[in-house]
Each structure stands twice: as structure tokens, then as C-alpha cells.
Motif scaffolding. Sequence first.
Motif, PDB file in Angstrom:
ATOM      1  N   LYS A  59      37.535 137.271  37.737  1.00 50.59           N
ATOM      2  CA  LYS A  59      36.852 136.536  36.682  1.00 50.59           C
ATOM      3  C   LYS A  59      35.361 136.312  36.951  1.00 50.59           C
ATOM      4  O   LYS A  59      34.684 135.658  36.187  1.00 50.59           O
ATOM      5  N   ASP A  60      34.875 136.861  38.089  1.00 48.54           N
ATOM      6  CA  ASP A  60      33.441 136.657  38.323  1.00 48.54           C
ATOM      7  C   ASP A  60      32.641 137.730  37.592  1.00 48.54           C
ATOM      8  O   ASP A  60      31.430 137.749  37.662  1.00 48.54           O
ATOM      9  N   THR A 107      35.087 125.855  31.404  1.00 47.75           N
ATOM     10  CA  THR A 107      35.917 125.223  32.452  1.00 47.75           C
ATOM     11  C   THR A 107      35.573 125.783  33.837  1.00 47.75           C
ATOM     12  O   THR A 107      35.711 125.121  34.832  1.00 47.75           O
ATOM     13  N   THR A 108      35.190 127.069  33.888  1.00 46.50           N
ATOM     14  CA  THR A 108      34.904 127.653  35.214  1.00 46.50           C
ATOM     15  C   THR A 108      33.425 128.022  35.275  1.00 46.50           C
ATOM     16  O   THR A 108      32.974 128.844  34.494  1.00 46.50           O
ATOM     17  N   TYR A 109      32.698 127.421  36.195  1.00 45.50           N
ATOM     18  CA  TYR A 109      31.284 127.763  36.339  1.00 45.50           C
ATOM     19  C   TYR A 109      31.137 128.719  37.513  1.00 45.50           C
ATOM     20  O   TYR A 109      31.546 128.404  38.625  1.00 45.50           O
ATOM     21  N   ILE A 110      30.636 129.928  37.251  1.00 44.44           N
ATOM     22  CA  ILE A 110      30.477 130.896  38.356  1.00 44.44           C
ATOM     23  C   ILE A 110      29.010 130.979  38.756  1.00 44.44           C
ATOM     24  O   ILE A 110      28.642 130.854  39.907  1.00 44.44           O
ATOM     25  N   ASP A 116      37.214 130.663  29.488  1.00 45.22           N
ATOM     26  CA  ASP A 116      36.964 129.716  30.580  1.00 45.22           C
ATOM     27  C   ASP A 116      35.489 129.382  30.710  1.00 45.22           C
ATOM     28  O   ASP A 116      35.055 128.834  31.706  1.00 45.22           O
TER      29      ASP A 116
END
Lengths: 215, 10
Positions: B7-8, A53-56, A50
Motif C-alpha cells: 500500500k505504499d 486513515t493511513t498516512y504514508i 485509506d
Amino acid sequence: MNIFRLTGDLTHLMSIIVLLLKIHTIKSCAGISLKTQELYALVFATRYLDIFTTYISLYNTVMKLIFLGTSFSIVWYMRRHKTVRLSYDKNNDTFRHYFLVLPCFLLALVLNNRFTVREVLWTFSLYLEAVAIIPQLVLLQRSKNVDNLTGNYVFFLGAYRGFYLINWIYRYFTENHYRRWITWMAGIVQTALYVDFFYYYFKSWKNNEKLKLPA
Amino acid sequence: VEDVDLKDEL
């Protein structure tokens, strides 16, 4: 983010830097298991799907890129680099790591939090990481003498997940809705696999002698 | 409560 997780990530980064230093500066991968490196590349490839697709956070993305980049380049070095590959201990690095991949994948199919492609692959990467060190520990037992860089590499690699365990305990008590028994189980197995290595590592450090794992 | 998505973490 808490201090335990940050320390864990930096310890993990440290292990990779030590390994890259060894391979890049003395152009040697003696004592390093290519199987473990390949398993780790697979762990990161299946865990960081991800990444785009997923920015943390910037930190999260940068670290993922570093882990992906270094793990694949180490595999490349050990397979392709004209000098490094000569020092690869092929005869002793014979653990069939495919025996680890399949059970982890089957377990991830059965034991997961959500039956989606991404979640199953993420769970697979957790289980695989827990056992990825086994070929390296087997190789250490077969190698006559373990050089300091290799010993330090394995030590930092084992220590990082130990810090993550503390981080999970800390998050459990501070974020009351936080629990992930799959992650805890995999993390405990992973750290437990290092216990005997830690014992011999500290013993060799205390007696100031060469690190030697009993066969 | 839905588990916090882990997921962090790396």
C-alpha cells in the motif's frame, strides 16, 4: 521510493496533464473514451479508500488527491461541461464497460491476499485498472484519425505501468521480503494490452505520419 | 515473513 516508481508516477501524472490540457484548453474530448475515464475514477475511488486513515508520506497523499481530483473532474467535464460534452464521440464509445467491472470484482473476491473489504476493493482496483484502457483502445481503432494529444495521453498512460513493472523487479531484488504476484500479474496484463498501441505509436512517430490503429 | 504491504505505492 526508487527512480523507476518515481518515473512511473510522473509519467502517469503527465498523461493526466496532457488529457486535462486537451479538454481544458481546446474544450474538446474528441477521441477520448468516457468509459475509460469512468473506470479510472472507479479504480482510484476503490484503491485510495485509506487516504484519510493511513498516512504514508506527503507525496503519497498529494498524488492520491491529484489522481482522485483529476479523474473525477475529467468525467464531470465530459458529462456536464456544455462545450466539452458536445465533442464526445458517443456513437463510437460504445464498449460496455460494465462487462469489465463485474468479472474484476468477482475475481477480486476469489483471488486476493486477505479477505477484508479494503483488501478486496484494493485488489478489484488493480484488476480493473489492468483492463480500464480497453474502451479507449477500441475507440482509437474506430476513430478515423487520432490527434497527437490523444495519442500522447494513451502512450504515457501505458508507459507508467511499464515503469512500475521495473520498480517491482527492482524491489524484489532489493527488498528480499517483497513479492506480490497479484500486483505483478495485473501489471503485466495491463502493460501487455498496450503492446500493439506502442508498436503503431512508434511507427507513426518514426515515419512522422498520423497515428492510425488498424480496425 | 508476511508480505510487505504494497500500500505504499499509488
